[in-house]
Design a protein around this motif. Structure first.
Motif, PDB file in Angstrom:
ATOM      1  N   GLN A   1       4.124 -10.087   2.294  1.00  0.00           N
ATOM      2  CA  GLN A   1       2.943  -9.808   1.279  1.00  0.00           C
ATOM      3  C   GLN A   1       1.951  -8.655   1.741  1.00  0.00           C
ATOM      4  O   GLN A   1       2.364  -8.119   1.111  1.00  0.00           O
ATOM      5  N   ALA A   2       2.416  -8.329   2.947  1.00  0.00           N
ATOM      6  CA  ALA A   2       1.887  -6.669   3.667  1.00  0.00           C
ATOM      7  C   ALA A   2       2.635  -5.429   2.902  1.00  0.00           C
ATOM      8  O   ALA A   2       2.061  -4.770   2.023  1.00  0.00           O
ATOM      9  N   LYS A   3       3.875  -5.677   2.855  1.00  0.00           N
ATOM     10  CA  LYS A   3       4.649  -4.363   2.509  1.00  0.00           C
ATOM     11  C   LYS A   3       4.753  -4.630   0.860  1.00  0.00           C
ATOM     12  O   LYS A   3       4.076  -3.058   0.312  1.00  0.00           O
ATOM     13  N   SER A   4       3.834  -5.868   0.414  1.00  0.00           N
ATOM     14  CA  SER A   4       4.277  -5.683  -1.170  1.00  0.00           C
ATOM     15  C   SER A   4       2.877  -4.856  -1.435  1.00  0.00           C
ATOM     16  O   SER A   4       3.050  -4.594  -2.802  1.00  0.00           O
ATOM     17  N   GLU A   5       2.252  -4.725  -0.737  1.00  0.00           N
ATOM     18  CA  GLU A   5       1.165  -3.896  -1.257  1.00  0.00           C
ATOM     19  C   GLU A   5       0.981  -2.889  -1.579  1.00  0.00           C
ATOM     20  O   GLU A   5       0.427  -2.401  -2.615  1.00  0.00           O
ATOM     21  N   ILE A   6       2.116  -1.815  -1.193  1.00  0.00           N
ATOM     22  CA  ILE A   6       2.558  -1.183  -1.980  1.00  0.00           C
ATOM     23  C   ILE A   6       3.140  -1.289  -3.160  1.00  0.00           C
ATOM     24  O   ILE A   6       2.798  -0.024  -4.593  1.00  0.00           O
ATOM     25  N   VAL A   7       3.930  -1.651  -3.483  1.00  0.00           N
ATOM     26  CA  VAL A   7       3.896  -2.317  -5.287  1.00  0.00           C
ATOM     27  C   VAL A   7       2.505  -2.110  -5.514  1.00  0.00           C
ATOM     28  O   VAL A   7       2.303  -1.091  -6.891  1.00  0.00           O
ATOM     29  N   GLN A   8       1.975  -3.153  -4.924  1.00  0.00           N
ATOM     30  CA  GLN A   8       0.605  -3.367  -5.843  1.00  0.00           C
ATOM     31  C   GLN A   8      -0.386  -2.221  -5.912  1.00  0.00           C
ATOM     32  O   GLN A   8      -1.473  -1.972  -7.006  1.00  0.00           O
ATOM     33  N   GLY A   9      -0.410  -1.104  -5.532  1.00  0.00           N
ATOM     34  CA  GLY A   9      -1.236   0.058  -5.197  1.00  0.00           C
ATOM     35  C   GLY A   9      -0.585   1.104  -5.922  1.00  0.00           C
ATOM     36  O   GLY A   9      -1.383   1.807  -6.475  1.00  0.00           O
ATOM     37  N   LEU A  10       0.064   0.618  -6.761  1.00  0.00           N
ATOM     38  CA  LEU A  10       0.991   1.773  -7.472  1.00  0.00           C
ATOM     39  C   LEU A  10      -0.525   2.229  -8.788  1.00  0.00           C
ATOM     40  O   LEU A  10      -0.860   1.254  -9.609  1.00  0.00           O
ATOM     41  N   LEU A  11      -0.044   3.295  -8.696  1.00  0.00           N
ATOM     42  CA  LEU A  11      -0.766   3.816 -10.215  1.00  0.00           C
ATOM     43  C   LEU A  11      -0.460   3.458 -11.645  1.00  0.00           C
ATOM     44  O   LEU A  11       0.839   2.789 -11.612  1.00  0.00           O
ATOM     45  N   PRO A  12      -1.317   2.590 -12.787  1.00  0.00           N
ATOM     46  CA  PRO A  12      -0.479   1.768 -13.622  1.00  0.00           C
ATOM     47  C   PRO A  12       0.745   2.932 -14.384  1.00  0.00           C
ATOM     48  O   PRO A  12       0.876   4.179 -14.446  1.00  0.00           O
ATOM     49  N   GLY A  13       1.801   2.220 -14.514  1.00  0.00           N
ATOM     50  CA  GLY A  13       3.359   2.405 -14.601  1.00  0.00           C
ATOM     51  C   GLY A  13       3.545   3.427 -13.916  1.00  0.00           C
ATOM     52  O   GLY A  13       4.989   3.842 -14.229  1.00  0.00           O
ATOM     53  N   GLY A  14       3.608   3.440 -12.831  1.00  0.00           N
ATOM     54  CA  GLY A  14       4.282   3.429 -11.245  1.00  0.00           C
ATOM     55  C   GLY A  14       5.471   3.410 -11.119  1.00  0.00           C
ATOM     56  O   GLY A  14       5.607   1.483 -11.816  1.00  0.00           O
ATOM     57  N   VAL A  15       6.334   3.776 -10.247  1.00  0.00           N
ATOM     58  CA  VAL A  15       8.171   3.524 -10.091  1.00  0.00           C
ATOM     59  C   VAL A  15       7.582   2.607  -9.241  1.00  0.00           C
ATOM     60  O   VAL A  15       7.459   3.338  -8.023  1.00  0.00           O
ATOM     61  N   SER A  16       8.290   1.535  -9.143  1.00  0.00           N
ATOM     62  CA  SER A  16       9.313   1.114  -7.940  1.00  0.00           C
ATOM     63  C   SER A  16      10.574   1.393  -7.723  1.00  0.00           C
ATOM     64  O   SER A  16      11.125   1.098  -8.408  1.00  0.00           O
ATOM     65  N   VAL A  17      10.650   1.071  -6.077  1.00  0.00           N
ATOM     66  CA  VAL A  17      11.894   1.493  -5.388  1.00  0.00           C
ATOM     67  C   VAL A  17      12.748   0.522  -4.601  1.00  0.00           C
ATOM     68  O   VAL A  17      11.653   0.695  -3.977  1.00  0.00           O
TER      69      VAL A  17
END
Length: 519
Positions: free
Chosen positions: A217-233
């Motif tokens: 859950q803590a690590k997933s915060e980086i994906v949720q914090g992406l700019l709109p349309g940001g890319v997840s790797v």
């Protein structure tokens, strides 16, 4: 090349950005003229134009050093109370919060210029700093890049690094660590990523979080914090990481080495035919596959259109585990347009990364000469296994085999299962072929008990035999003496020593004490 100075700011602009009150402005100093060009929290690093952030720590209070930074030409200080010193001060309720606000303002100003600028955020239980180092080298080939030194990845380190971003910066590689829920979310408000990389969800900080699910859950915060349309790797091999695709606001790119990569769509990076040379440098075939379908309902791989490109890679750094870190860094570089051949070329050229991470050198002292594999920066079960694998791979094809000495310190923040995890690690060290295991404790009784559990596990794996030798060292001095004795009496075999333990175990200090003679 980035000059590592922030966007120039006036005292009034800084005060407004942090919501503070400007006081004690020396006579003749213009408050509306840009005078600040950098920020530090260590008074020893202050220079002309520095914003000094006075932080009250457990042992030292930065407020005591305002006169010192004034003498060095600092522009101002962020303080939580007014100090009698000849320096402009901005009074705030919390200087760490103010530092974050100032960094956020600096990033916003850089984005407002409208020229190409991208933030890549990296998180994971292991591999963050190595991936950051590799990615900084790759992106640095494409444009001026700011990245933290070492593991500057918390509420102080990240904003200090963000305050090195200026008008010429093309990329900011932001390492984001967490010891509790909400920490990464806060970091993403300071530096919202365009690209978010998640490496692995492991058991580091398990004692703090309470469960692997909470770590995820803590690590997933980086994906949720992406700019709109940001890319997840994302790491396709880790189910906790792969599940984060459901949170992604934009495209997802994948990396991995298992069959799990075949089950995802989009751009994937895989490493095949992985081998290592005699010094532990990995070699593999890097494959980049783009999967496209005209029908989102199509799930049969045969019905999808795939294009694959491949190249051979030899990493300049050691450790089979670093293949995953290289895949993550490569995915980002390819996303920004780096040719595949150039990625391979640069990965091969990276021989040095942040200190105490699989660094190989030669130590000569008295009658003892040995190869040192210094992986002592920190440790958790995943990274310690990787370090031991590296020790086992060292000149594995030679006859006679090297004399392998595993010097292992305690691993911290593992929760209620820590005793078993240490025993398991002792057993693992014996099972991968260590000829000697030295478990290093310390004056802290808890650290010493954990080292004792590690030694007990090694003895259990050894059974009733005399080999390997197993010692429980209660101090770094004891460990030092044991290593020198074992290395000097290696029965004609070349000694190689692995140092691996949490920072508190003091093994990095032992590495520094040995002052390796050369690489």
């Amino acid at each position: 090349m980035n000059t590592e100075t922030m966007m120039p700011m006036s005292l009034e602009e800084i005060a407004h950005a942090v919501g503070g009150t400007l006081v004690r402005v020396p006579q003749g100093v213009a408050t509306d003229r840009p005078v600040a060009t950098g920020a530090v929290s260590d008074s020893r690093q202050a220079t002309t134009g520095t914003v000094f952030v006075a932080i009250k720590g457990e042992r030292v209070d930065g407020h005591a050093f305002l006169a010192d930074v004034a003498a060095k030409g600092a522009a101002c200080a962020l303080v939580d109370h007014e100090v009698d010193a000849p320096l402009a001060q901005i009074v705030v309720s919390d200087t760490v919060d103010a530092l974050g606000l100032l960094a956020k303002h600096n990033i916003a100003r850089r984005r407002a210029l409208g020229t190409p600028f991208s933030i890549v955020g990296i998180t994971g239980s292991v591999g963050k700093t190595t991936t950051k180092d590799l990615l900084a080298a790759l992106l640095g080939d494409m444009g001026p890049t700011v990245a933290p030194i070492g593991s500057f990845n918390n509420e102080i380190g990240l904003p200090l690094t963000a305050l090195k971003v200026n008008a010429g910066t093309r990329f900011f590689v932001a390492e984001m660590g967490a010891s509790h829920i909400g920490e990464i979310a806060r970091l993403t408000t300071i530096a919202p990523p365009d690209v978010a990389v998640v490496l692995k969800v492991g058991c580091a900080h398990l004692g703090e979080f309470g469960s692997v699910e909470r770590i995820a859950q803590a690590k997933s915060e980086i994906v949720q914090g992406l700019l709109p349309g940001g890319v997840s790797v994302l790491n396709a091999d880790d189910p906790h990481v792969a599940a984060m695709a459901a949170l992604a606001p934009g495209a997802v790119r994948w990396f991995g080495v298992t069959d799990a990569v075949a089950d995802v769509s989009g751009t994937t990076l895989t490493a095949g035919d992985i081998t290592q040379d005699d010094t532990g440098r990995p070699r593999f075939t890097l494959s980049v596959t783009d999967t496209a379908s005209t029908d989102d309902a199509v799930t049969d791989a045969a019905a999808r259109h795939e294009t694959t490109k491949t190249t051979s890679v030899t990493l300049g750094i050691r450790g089979r585990h670093n293949v995953m870190n290289a895949l993550a860094a490569s995915s980002v570089a390819l996303y920004f347009g780096m040719p595949l051949a150039r990625v391979a070329e640069l990965l091969a050229a990276q021989n040095h990364i942040s200190a105490h991470r699989m660094a190989v050198s030669t130590v000569s002292r008295g009658d003892a000469t040995f190869t040192l594999i210094d992986d002592s920066f920190n440790a958790n079960p995943d990274s310690m296994r990787a370090g031991l694998d590296g020790l086992a791979a060292w000149h594995a094809g030679e006859d006679p085999q090297p004399f392998r000495i595993a010097v292992l310190g305690a691993m911290l923040e593992l929760g209620g299962d820590e005793d078993r995890l240490h025993r398991d690690m002792g057993r693992y060290a014996v099972n991968v072929g260590a000829d000697a295991v030295i478990a290093v404790g310390g004056v802290d009784p808890h650290l010493d008990e954990l080292a004792g559990a590690l030694a007990d596990g090694a003895r259990q794996a050894r059974g009733g035999t005399d080999a390997p030798s197993i010692d429980w060292a209660h101090t770094a001095d004891e460990a030092d003496a044991l290593v020198m004795r074992l290395a000097a009496d290696a029965h004609g075999r070349e000694p190689v020593v692995l140092l691996k333990g949490s920072h508190a175990s003091g093994l990095s200090a032992l590495a520094s004490r040995w002052a390796p003679a050369g690489v």
